[in-house]
Design a protein around this motif. Sequence first.
Motif, short mmCIF file in Angstrom:
data_model
loop_
_atom_site.label_atom_id
_atom_site.label_comp_id
_atom_site.label_asym_id
_atom_site.label_seq_id
_atom_site.Cartn_x
_atom_site.Cartn_y
_atom_site.Cartn_z
N THR A 85 -56.30 -40.28 53.52
CA THR A 85 -56.19 -39.70 52.17
C THR A 85 -57.24 -40.23 51.20
N THR A 86 -57.72 -41.46 51.41
CA THR A 86 -58.68 -42.04 50.45
C THR A 86 -60.03 -42.38 51.08
N GLY A 87 -60.09 -42.40 52.41
CA GLY A 87 -61.31 -42.83 53.08
C GLY A 87 -61.43 -44.32 53.25
N GLU A 88 -60.46 -45.09 52.74
CA GLU A 88 -60.50 -46.55 52.80
C GLU A 88 -59.28 -47.08 53.55
N LEU A 89 -59.47 -48.20 54.25
CA LEU A 89 -58.37 -48.85 54.93
C LEU A 89 -57.60 -49.75 53.96
N THR A 90 -56.36 -50.05 54.30
CA THR A 90 -55.60 -51.04 53.54
C THR A 90 -56.28 -52.41 53.72
N LEU A 104 -59.14 -49.61 64.02
CA LEU A 104 -58.41 -48.82 63.04
C LEU A 104 -59.35 -48.19 62.02
N GLY A 105 -59.21 -46.88 61.83
CA GLY A 105 -59.87 -46.24 60.71
C GLY A 105 -61.10 -45.42 61.06
N GLY A 139 -49.63 -47.24 60.87
CA GLY A 139 -49.31 -46.00 60.17
C GLY A 139 -49.76 -46.04 58.73
N ASP A 140 -49.51 -47.15 58.04
CA ASP A 140 -49.92 -47.27 56.64
C ASP A 140 -51.43 -47.26 56.50
N ALA A 141 -52.13 -47.99 57.40
CA ALA A 141 -53.58 -48.07 57.31
C ALA A 141 -54.24 -46.72 57.55
N LEU A 142 -53.76 -45.99 58.55
CA LEU A 142 -54.37 -44.69 58.86
C LEU A 142 -54.03 -43.67 57.79
N SER A 182 -61.88 -52.52 61.51
CA SER A 182 -62.62 -51.26 61.55
C SER A 182 -63.38 -51.14 62.87
N PRO A 183 -63.50 -49.93 63.41
CA PRO A 183 -64.30 -49.75 64.64
C PRO A 183 -65.75 -50.16 64.48
#
Length: 411
Positions: free
Chosen positions: A378-383, A344-345, A370-373, A390-391
């Motif tokens: 929008t911010t460049g950061e994951l929840t 994710l991300g 959906g929330d994490a992406l 993270s990959p």
Amino acid sequence: MHAPPEGGSAPARRPLPQPSSSHDVLVVGGGVIGLVTAWRAAQRGLRTAVADPAPGGGAARVAAGMLAAVTELHYGEEALLGLNLAAARGYASFVEELEEASGQSVGFRACGTLAVALDADDRAQLRDLHGLQRGLGLESQWLTGRECRRLEPLLAPGVRGGLRVDGDHQVDPRLLASALLRAAERAGVVFHRQWAESLSVRAGRATGVRLTDGTGIHAEQTVVAGGSLSGRLAGLPAEVLPPVRPVKGQVLRLRVPKGLAPFLSRTVRAVVRGGQVYLVPRESGELVIGATSEELGWDTTVTAGGVYQLLRDAHELVPGVTELPLTETSAGLRPGSPDNAPLLGPTALPGLLLATGHHRNGVLLTPVTGDALAEALTTGELTPEARPFSPDRFAGPVNRAASTPRQRSTQ
């Protein structure tokens, strides 16, 4: 990103290039993961598009839809458990929002799950799982065989014991996909109904894709959410190539005739001779039985052996199941990763993000993905709950080891 090739066909003539279009976000893949990503991105005010010839399809079309954060627990997956529990906690509110946004039902049932065993060895295995669950503070209740049959009278007399998990529910993945497609359309998501053929990279940054009809799609950010096909998008640099593989699952659908008493009141899953089987009853009268787990590459053939195995194990668990009409047999490909957890991300390539590798938990993890992406776009950061996935964790030598994944019989 093409579908797996079929042998014997002549190569198609490459179409002439078509005019380009531009978006803030382009999602490659229109399954439930791609659709929820697009929907959430559009809700954040991003001009969003999806590239997929048949959005609303994907692995969810052949999934049973169990939301089984507790009963799907496996040793060594404690980090994934945290993500699964976060998804389970928020699922009811997600369903409420999605049904309002789409005007469609997703078949959510807060019915709970009963996991049972049919012999002493399987009972011991289930007891071990119960110990792991309790050690992690999860809510599950051990029942005797008689208590299991009291809950589900059609269970076989030989049931030796089981686990009652009232927090593991279900949703209908086909209805979920349809609702996500409708919600995304209403939110203004644009659909390019073509395969993405190759990733476009310019000056060290992902800039969109080229479709199979030659159309160039420009995007400030591109999300690869193509399930088991995610690693087949041409142009992906080796250092960001997602280590996902196809894991085949065969599923049966049966019909409980109208007028009969409810066949089962909740999802029932079992350990039968060391293997796994589950039965998921829908309110519509459909009964889903699954699922085999086979490492066979891109094969999606429904086999006599797979159908026999599922019916045999289901019959041992609930003898009356073989009297029901069989309405559909199908097979699909789950996107497996080396640690059975999603990617994710953001990746090491600027402008490129991943949302893939969900394996057996894609339907459950739809809301948190959906929330994490959306947050990453929008911010460049994951929840916070998504950061361990993270990959980046597969950078370097681990990525090259993806061709020899852990083997396990899973759902």
